[in-house]
Design a protein around this motif. Structure first.
Motif, PDB file in Angstrom:
ATOM      1  N   VAL A   1      20.247  10.168  12.174  1.00  0.00           N
ATOM      2  CA  VAL A   1      20.927  10.127  10.881  1.00  0.00           C
ATOM      3  C   VAL A   1      20.370   8.919  10.139  1.00  0.00           C
ATOM      4  CG1 VAL A   1      23.130   9.964   9.694  1.00  0.00           C
ATOM      5  CG2 VAL A   1      22.999  11.107  11.915  1.00  0.00           C
ATOM      6  N   VAL A   2      19.681   9.172   9.019  1.00  0.00           N
ATOM      7  CA  VAL A   2      19.074   8.085   8.260  1.00  0.00           C
ATOM      8  C   VAL A   2      19.408   8.243   6.779  1.00  0.00           C
ATOM      9  CG1 VAL A   2      17.169   7.739   9.886  1.00  0.00           C
ATOM     10  CG2 VAL A   2      16.885   9.312   7.997  1.00  0.00           C
ATOM     11  N   VAL A   3      19.462   7.111   6.092  1.00  0.00           N
ATOM     12  CA  VAL A   3      19.678   7.097   4.648  1.00  0.00           C
ATOM     13  C   VAL A   3      18.374   6.630   4.009  1.00  0.00           C
ATOM     14  CG1 VAL A   3      21.005   6.070   2.762  1.00  0.00           C
ATOM     15  CG2 VAL A   3      22.122   6.610   4.924  1.00  0.00           C
ATOM     16  N   VAL A   4      17.896   7.365   3.018  1.00  0.00           N
ATOM     17  CA  VAL A   4      16.616   7.083   2.371  1.00  0.00           C
ATOM     18  C   VAL A   4      16.733   5.817   1.523  1.00  0.00           C
ATOM     19  CG1 VAL A   4      14.857   7.971   0.801  1.00  0.00           C
ATOM     20  CG2 VAL A   4      16.096   9.549   2.306  1.00  0.00           C
ATOM     21  N   LYS A   5      15.882   4.827   1.816  1.00  0.00           N
ATOM     22  CA  LYS A   5      15.836   3.598   1.018  1.00  0.00           C
ATOM     23  C   LYS A   5      14.618   3.571   0.110  1.00  0.00           C
ATOM     24  CE  LYS A   5      16.279  -0.289   3.260  1.00  0.00           C
ATOM     25  NZ  LYS A   5      16.342  -1.321   4.306  1.00  0.00           N
ATOM     26  N   ARG A   6      13.503   4.172   0.573  1.00  0.00           N
ATOM     27  CA  ARG A   6      12.267   4.162  -0.204  1.00  0.00           C
ATOM     28  C   ARG A   6      11.545   5.483   0.029  1.00  0.00           C
ATOM     29  NH1 ARG A   6       9.261  -0.505   1.641  1.00  0.00           N
ATOM     30  NH2 ARG A   6      10.542  -1.664   0.197  1.00  0.00           N
TER      31      ARG A   6
ATOM     32  N   ALA B   1       0.832  -1.209   0.000  1.00  0.00           N
ATOM     33  CA  ALA B   1       0.000   0.000   0.000  1.00  0.00           C
ATOM     34  C   ALA B   1       0.864   1.255   0.000  1.00  0.00           C
ATOM     35  CB  ALA B   1      -0.930  -0.001   1.209  1.00  0.00           C
ATOM     36  N   ALA B   2       1.966   1.229   0.750  1.00  0.00           N
ATOM     37  CA  ALA B   2       2.862   2.388   0.804  1.00  0.00           C
ATOM     38  C   ALA B   2       3.530   2.613  -0.549  1.00  0.00           C
ATOM     39  CB  ALA B   2       3.922   2.195   1.886  1.00  0.00           C
ATOM     40  N   GLU B   3       3.936   1.528  -1.207  1.00  0.00           N
ATOM     41  CA  GLU B   3       4.545   1.671  -2.526  1.00  0.00           C
ATOM     42  C   GLU B   3       3.546   2.180  -3.551  1.00  0.00           C
ATOM     43  OE1 GLU B   3       6.283  -2.110  -3.394  1.00  0.00           O
ATOM     44  OE2 GLU B   3       8.080  -1.680  -2.221  1.00  0.00           O
ATOM     45  N   ALA B   4       2.291   1.729  -3.432  1.00  0.00           N
ATOM     46  CA  ALA B   4       1.258   2.193  -4.363  1.00  0.00           C
ATOM     47  C   ALA B   4       0.978   3.680  -4.158  1.00  0.00           C
ATOM     48  CB  ALA B   4      -0.019   1.385  -4.171  1.00  0.00           C
TER      49      ALA B   4
ATOM     50  N   LEU C   1      17.546   3.521   6.363  1.00  0.00           N
ATOM     51  CA  LEU C   1      18.621   2.826   7.067  1.00  0.00           C
ATOM     52  C   LEU C   1      19.072   3.743   8.186  1.00  0.00           C
ATOM     53  CD1 LEU C   1      20.618   0.436   7.135  1.00  0.00           C
ATOM     54  CD2 LEU C   1      22.075   1.773   5.635  1.00  0.00           C
ATOM     55  N   ASP C   2      18.932   3.325   9.427  1.00  0.00           N
ATOM     56  CA  ASP C   2      19.205   4.183  10.575  1.00  0.00           C
ATOM     57  C   ASP C   2      20.680   4.102  10.968  1.00  0.00           C
ATOM     58  OD1 ASP C   2      18.973   5.828  12.739  1.00  0.00           O
ATOM     59  OD2 ASP C   2      17.449   4.653  13.769  1.00  0.00           O
ATOM     60  N   ASN C   3      21.392   5.233  10.838  1.00  0.00           N
ATOM     61  CA  ASN C   3      22.800   5.323  11.230  1.00  0.00           C
ATOM     62  C   ASN C   3      22.972   6.251  12.426  1.00  0.00           C
ATOM     63  OD1 ASN C   3      23.542   3.678   9.093  1.00  0.00           O
ATOM     64  ND2 ASN C   3      23.829   5.397   7.707  1.00  0.00           N
ATOM     65  N   SER C   4      21.921   6.424  13.219  1.00  0.00           N
ATOM     66  CA  SER C   4      21.944   7.360  14.338  1.00  0.00           C
ATOM     67  C   SER C   4      22.844   6.857  15.449  1.00  0.00           C
ATOM     68  CB  SER C   4      20.543   7.540  14.906  1.00  0.00           C
ATOM     69  OG  SER C   4      19.658   7.958  13.907  1.00  0.00           O
ATOM     70  N   PRO C   5      23.500   7.789  16.159  1.00  0.00           N
ATOM     71  CA  PRO C   5      24.247   7.362  17.341  1.00  0.00           C
ATOM     72  C   PRO C   5      23.257   6.907  18.408  1.00  0.00           C
ATOM     73  CG  PRO C   5      24.257   9.751  17.143  1.00  0.00           C
ATOM     74  CD  PRO C   5      23.611   9.213  15.911  1.00  0.00           C
TER      75      PRO C   5
ATOM     76  N   SER D   1      13.290  18.341  -2.505  1.00  0.00           N
ATOM     77  CA  SER D   1      12.923  17.035  -3.064  1.00  0.00           C
ATOM     78  C   SER D   1      13.969  15.985  -2.686  1.00  0.00           C
ATOM     79  CB  SER D   1      12.833  17.116  -4.590  1.00  0.00           C
ATOM     80  OG  SER D   1      11.826  18.012  -4.951  1.00  0.00           O
ATOM     81  N   LEU D   2      13.507  14.944  -2.022  1.00  0.00           N
ATOM     82  CA  LEU D   2      14.395  13.849  -1.617  1.00  0.00           C
ATOM     83  C   LEU D   2      14.545  12.838  -2.737  1.00  0.00           C
ATOM     84  CD1 LEU D   2      13.468  12.822   2.029  1.00  0.00           C
ATOM     85  CD2 LEU D   2      15.573  13.811   1.214  1.00  0.00           C
ATOM     86  N   ARG D   3      15.670  12.134  -2.740  1.00  0.00           N
ATOM     87  CA  ARG D   3      15.915  11.038  -3.666  1.00  0.00           C
ATOM     88  C   ARG D   3      16.410   9.842  -2.845  1.00  0.00           C
ATOM     89  NH1 ARG D   3      18.129  15.458  -6.531  1.00  0.00           N
ATOM     90  NH2 ARG D   3      20.184  15.012  -5.685  1.00  0.00           N
ATOM     91  N   VAL D   4      16.269   8.666  -3.398  1.00  0.00           N
ATOM     92  CA  VAL D   4      16.765   7.454  -2.738  1.00  0.00           C
ATOM     93  C   VAL D   4      18.284   7.570  -2.631  1.00  0.00           C
ATOM     94  CG1 VAL D   4      16.997   4.962  -2.935  1.00  0.00           C
ATOM     95  CG2 VAL D   4      14.855   6.062  -3.575  1.00  0.00           C
ATOM     96  N   GLY D   5      18.821   7.265  -1.443  1.00  0.00           N
ATOM     97  CA  GLY D   5      20.257   7.334  -1.208  1.00  0.00           C
ATOM     98  C   GLY D   5      20.695   8.592  -0.480  1.00  0.00           C
ATOM     99  N   ASP D   6      19.800   9.586  -0.338  1.00  0.00           N
ATOM    100  CA  ASP D   6      20.146  10.806   0.396  1.00  0.00           C
ATOM    101  C   ASP D   6      20.309  10.509   1.885  1.00  0.00           C
ATOM    102  OD1 ASP D   6      20.098  12.403  -1.843  1.00  0.00           O
ATOM    103  OD2 ASP D   6      18.101  13.230  -1.473  1.00  0.00           O
ATOM    104  N   GLU D   7      21.243  11.222   2.521  1.00  0.00           N
ATOM    105  CA  GLU D   7      21.421  11.107   3.971  1.00  0.00           C
ATOM    106  C   GLU D   7      20.696  12.275   4.630  1.00  0.00           C
ATOM    107  OE1 GLU D   7      25.153  10.340   6.795  1.00  0.00           O
ATOM    108  OE2 GLU D   7      25.028  12.399   6.046  1.00  0.00           O
ATOM    109  N   VAL D   8      19.767  11.971   5.518  1.00  0.00           N
ATOM    110  CA  VAL D   8      18.980  12.987   6.214  1.00  0.00           C
ATOM    111  C   VAL D   8      19.410  13.014   7.673  1.00  0.00           C
ATOM    112  CG1 VAL D   8      16.655  13.712   6.867  1.00  0.00           C
ATOM    113  CG2 VAL D   8      17.028  12.606   4.663  1.00  0.00           C
TER     114      VAL D   8
END
Length: 183
Positions: free
Chosen positions: A109-114, A41-44, A130-134, A92-99
């Protein structure tokens, strides 16, 4: 036509009893059916190819922040960075951006996967980044706030000043008082 759709639905479940089902289980484990339905549903509801998602909407959709307006406020205040740069809410975010998001005294600190636009449940949201948070600081490291006994009444001026000194807020009151006395 209805028979084709029925076969498609039943074909997936009927195939598990045959020898073909063993090959499917040797791959990555399938998520539970409710989570799989929520992911679908989220992908749709997500952006089509070539479309983008606003950063304030995305951090709200993946549950990093409670409301979208709080996300927009955080962006305007400089608390959201994408790939090291401060961004506006409409970025505008893209897949692979670090937020990087500073919220409630903690940096995430997260990396956008979807990319998703609609808010989803926590299990689905966790699969969108992908969560890279301390790690958060241990509870003992945080100084406890002054607790007053029940029924002791309103704190005196001396009690209030001691509580502020304990919390490290004494400089704030001086600045506030200085601002009031200036013309």
């Amino acid at each position: 036509m209805a028979s084709e759709h029925d076969e498609g639905r039943n074909g997936g479940s009927a195939g598990t009893g045959t020898g073909d089902g063993g090959a499917a289980t040797s791959q990555a484990p399938l998520p539970d059916p409710k989570t799989a339905a929520a992911i679908a549903a989220a992908e749709a509801a997500g952006p089509q190819s070539g479309e983008s998602v606003r950063v304030d909407s995305w951090i709200w959709a993946v549950r990093l922040i409670k409301t979208r307006s709080l996300g927009a406020t955080a962006c305007r205040g400089g608390h959201v960075r994408v790939n090291g740069e401060r961004v506006k809410p409409a970025y505008s975010l893209r897949v692979g951006d670090e937020v990087r998001l500073r919220h409630e005294g903690r940096e995430r600190v997260v990396v956008v996967k979807r990319l998703i636009r609609k808010r989803v449940g926590a299990p689905v949201a966790a699969q969108c980044y992908l969560d890279n948070s301390p790690p958060p600081p241990p509870r003992e490291a945080v100084a406890p706030a002054g607790v007053r006994d029940r029924g002791t009444g309103r704190p005196t001026k001396r009690d209030r000043r001691e509580l502020e000194r304990l919390r490290g807020l004494e400089g704030l009151n001086r600045a506030r008082k200085d601002a009031q006395t200036r013309p």
